[in-house]
Scaffold this active site. Sequence first.
Site, PDB file in Angstrom:
ATOM      1  N   TRP B 327       0.834  -1.199   0.000  1.00  0.00           N
ATOM      2  CA  TRP B 327       0.000   0.000   0.000  1.00  0.00           C
ATOM      3  C   TRP B 327       0.872   1.254   0.000  1.00  0.00           C
ATOM      4  CZ3 TRP B 327      -0.371   3.931   3.707  1.00  0.00           C
ATOM      5  CH2 TRP B 327      -1.409   4.849   3.500  1.00  0.00           C
ATOM      6  N   HIS B 328       2.012   1.174   0.683  1.00  0.00           N
ATOM      7  CA  HIS B 328       2.868   2.354   0.783  1.00  0.00           C
ATOM      8  C   HIS B 328       3.538   2.706  -0.532  1.00  0.00           C
ATOM      9  CE1 HIS B 328       2.469   1.930   5.165  1.00  0.00           C
ATOM     10  NE2 HIS B 328       2.776   3.203   5.183  1.00  0.00           N
ATOM     11  N   GLY B 329       3.726   1.738  -1.408  1.00  0.00           N
ATOM     12  CA  GLY B 329       4.377   2.107  -2.663  1.00  0.00           C
ATOM     13  C   GLY B 329       4.590   0.918  -3.569  1.00  0.00           C
TER      14      GLY B 329
END
Lengths: 351, 521
Positions: B327-329
Site C-alpha cells: 500500500w505504501h508504494g
Amino acid sequence: MTSRKFLLLAAMVTLSLVLAFSAFNLWRDDFGLFWSQDAKPVYTREKTTKYLLAHRYIPAKFEALLMGPSYADSFMDTRQVSGYRMYNMSMDGANATELREVALTAIDKGDLRFIVICLTPYITKDHGIKGAEISPKEYWGSLFSLLPIEIASARWDARGKAEARAASTWGMTAFIQRPHMTWERYMRSETNGTNYTADLDPVAVQHLGDIVTAARAKNVRVFAYFYPYNRWFTQSVDQAMWQRYRTAVEALFDKNDVVWDMTTPAYDAMRTDPGCYTDAHLSAAGARIVLADIKRILDLHLKGETAPSPLAAGEKSPCYGKPGQGSGFDRPASALVDPMSIQRTLPAATG
Amino acid sequence: MIFSSPVFIFIFLPVVLLVFQLSLRLRYQHAPLLWLISASLFFYGWWNPIYLLLIVPLIIANFVLGRIIFAASTPQLRKLYLVAGIILNLGTLIYYKYAGFLVENINALAGTHFDMGLIVLPLGISFFTFQKIAFLADTYKGRVGRISLADYSLFVLFFPQLIAGPIVHHAEIVPQFKELRKQSALWDNLSIGACVFLIGLFKKVVFADTLSAYAVGPVFSGAATDEYMTFLEAWGGVLAYTLQLYFDFSGYSDMAIGAARMFGIRLPENFNSPYKSKNIIDFWRRWHITLGRFLRDYLYIALGGNRSGNARRYVNLFLTMLIGGIWHGAGWTFVVWGALHGSYLMVNHGWRALREKFFPQRQPSRLGTVLSIGLTFLAVMVGWTFFRAESFSSAMALLAGMFGFNGVLLPASVQSLPVLGPLLSSFADFGTTREALGNIKDPLTFVFIAVMLAWCWALPNAQQIFRPYEVALSSDTSVPRWPALVFQRTWVWAATAGTVFAICLLYLQSNIEQEFLYFDF
C-alpha cells in the site's frame, strides 16, 4: 486568559520577532541589496548568495563574469586574470537554467563588458532550478530567513582562514569536489570501462543560448571555452554524446563571439598531468593554467595583445605531476590583486 | 497546496475559516457543509485541477453504490454491489499506483516491452480509497445509516485529512458534521487548533526538512550509487530518516488535527509517540494509528484474524503487513518492508505467547523496558532503511555500513583526542580511504539527531500536551510526566506559541526544500 487574548498576545510576539529580525538584517544588508556598498564575500549557500549579489553588488563593482558549474568554480581565482575586474559567478552544481537566472540579473542591471562561459555537458544535461536556492523570494527573504544566520555561522567559522570563502569578494570558492574520494578511487571510476554520458536537454541549451542573446543585446562581449577535461575522463566519454553536445552548443555562438577549445592536443600537457586535477575538477595549479589561458584570450581580443599559451613551454607536467601537489594553496594570496581595485579602463565592447 | 506553505497559512486557511464562520450564521443549514466541500475541492484542485475529474466521479459512484447496497433486497445482491465497489476503488488505485510497477516486472520476466507511459499518482488516492472501501464494507454489514451526499462528500473531501490522513472512519466524523451549527466555542477552537497546528508545523519545517537536507538525501543518494557507506555515515543517514519520517508525518497529522479543530471538528489521533514503543505490537498501536486500525478491521479480520488457530493467525498477520507494505508504494523495497514488519509481528506474538506460558506473573524491569524500547527502535530503523532506499542493494549497502562490515572509521577530530581517540581507533578502519562522515555535510547533524531522539523519547506528544482539551479522538488518556508541559492559556504559552510561529516562518521563508513524504504513498 481568554482564548481571544491568548491569540492576540501570540500574534504580537510573532510580529515583534519578525520585525526585529528583519530590521537587524536590513541594517546588516549582507548582499548589498538595499544600501550597503561594502565588498560582499561568499560565505555559504553559493547559489543563493551569488543570485542576490547579482542584483546590485556584482553589476556595480565588476565589468566581467566568469560562469559555469563547479568546473569553473573551484580554485578559479579570477584575480589571476589580471587587468580585468572579473567576478566568478560560477556555482557548484549549476545547470544552464540556474546560470541564466543569475547571469541575466547581473547583465540586466549592470554595465558589464564581457562574460566568459565554461562549456561542459554538465550544464546542458538538465534544466530547471534545482532545489530552492535560486528564487525571487530570496530578495525579501534575505531580511527574514535562515540565510543571515547561516552566513553569520559560516563567517564565524571562516575566521582567520585567508584563502577560504571568507576572503573572496570576487566569487571564488576553494574546495576539492569529492573529499572522500582519493585520486586512485577516481582513476578506478574513470577506467572501469563505463562510458561517461550525459543527456543533452534542448531546453537547457536554449537557456544557455538565452545568456548569449541577453549579453549581445546589452553589448556584452561573449567568450566561451570548452572545459579541459583530463585525458582519463575524455577517454571514457561517449563520443556520440560528445559530438551531439558540441554541435548543439557551438550553434549558439556567432562570429562576434570568441569560443575556444581546451580539449585539443595543445592542452595535452595539462590534460595528462594528474597534478592539474583533484578528480574531474581542476586543482589550484590546474586552475591557474586555465585562468592564464583565459587572460591570454581576453588580452588578444580586447586589448590586441598577444601572449604565449601558458603551456607553450611544453612542460610535460605543468602541475608537478603528482595528484595533490597541485591541489593546495601554493601561491601566496598577497601576490594577487583584488579585482575590485582595478580601474575600469576597457573600452566598451562593440558587439 | 501544502499545509506548510505561506499560501495555505496566510490565505487559504484564514479565508476558509472566515467564510465558514459567516456561513454558520446563515439560515440555509447546509451552507457550512457546502462551503467546506467547495473549499476542499479547491484545495485538492490546487495541486492539479484535472484530478478533480477523478475524485468527484469516484465520490458520486461510491455514494450511489452505498445507497444501492443499503437498499439491496438480498444478501447476494448486497455482496455483488460491494464487490463491484471494491473492484472500482482498488482498480483505480492499482491503475494509478501499481500499473507501471506491474508492467515493469512483467517486461522483466517475459522479455516484453509494454509501456504504460507516465502515470501521475493522484494526491491522496491511497488514503481516500481506504475510506471509501471502509464505508462500503460497513454499509454492507449494516453499520451505516442513511447519509446525505453532502455528508458523504465532506467525509471524503474534508481538506485537513484529504491528502495524507488521518484515515477517518465515517462513524467518527459524519456525526460531527451534523453538530457544526451548534458549536459556540469559536475562539477556543481557534486557539487550541492553531497551537496544535503550530506544533506540527514546527516538527515539519524545523526538524524534518532540516534532517532531509543535511543527512537523509545525501546519504541515501550516495547509497543509491553503490557508494561505500561508512559506519557513522550509515547510522547518521538511517537515524536521520527514521526521525525525518516521524516528524514529517506526525507533523502533518498534527497540522491536520489542528486545522480540523479550528472548524470544531475532531480527527482521530494518528501518532502516539511511536518511538517509545516497547515492542512491535505496541509500535503498530502508536504509528499511523488510523492505517493500523484500517488494516486490522478491514484486512486482518477479513482474512480470518485469529479465529482459525495460531498458525493461520500468523499467516494473516504476515499477509496484512505485506499488503500494508505494498500500500505504501509500488516497489520491492516496500514489499520487503512489509514482510519485515509481518515477520516482526509474528516473532513478537510468538514471544508474548511463550512468555505468558512460562512467566505469566513476571513484570519487565526498568532495564528490560529500556532494552525493549532500544531493540524495537533498532528493528524499526532496519525497516525504514528498506522503506527509503532506492533499491534492495542500496539498503544492504547502508545496513553493511551500519553493522560494521566496512569497519568503524572515526573522524580525525575524534581520533586525535588524548585517551578516547586511540581507544576508539582500535576498533577502526578496514583500510577505507573515505572521510568518516562520508556524505553527511555537517558533523553537527549528529547533535541535531541526538536532540530529536531526546524529543521523541522524553517529551509528551501533541495530544498529551493538549489532553484536557480533547484535541483529537483518542483512546489514550495518559497524561504527560511533567504537568508543566500541559497546555494552558497563560502568557508564557502565548509567548511560546508566538516564538514558535516566528521560528517556523523563518524556516518557511528559507530556501529549504519542502516535501511531505507521505504524499507519495
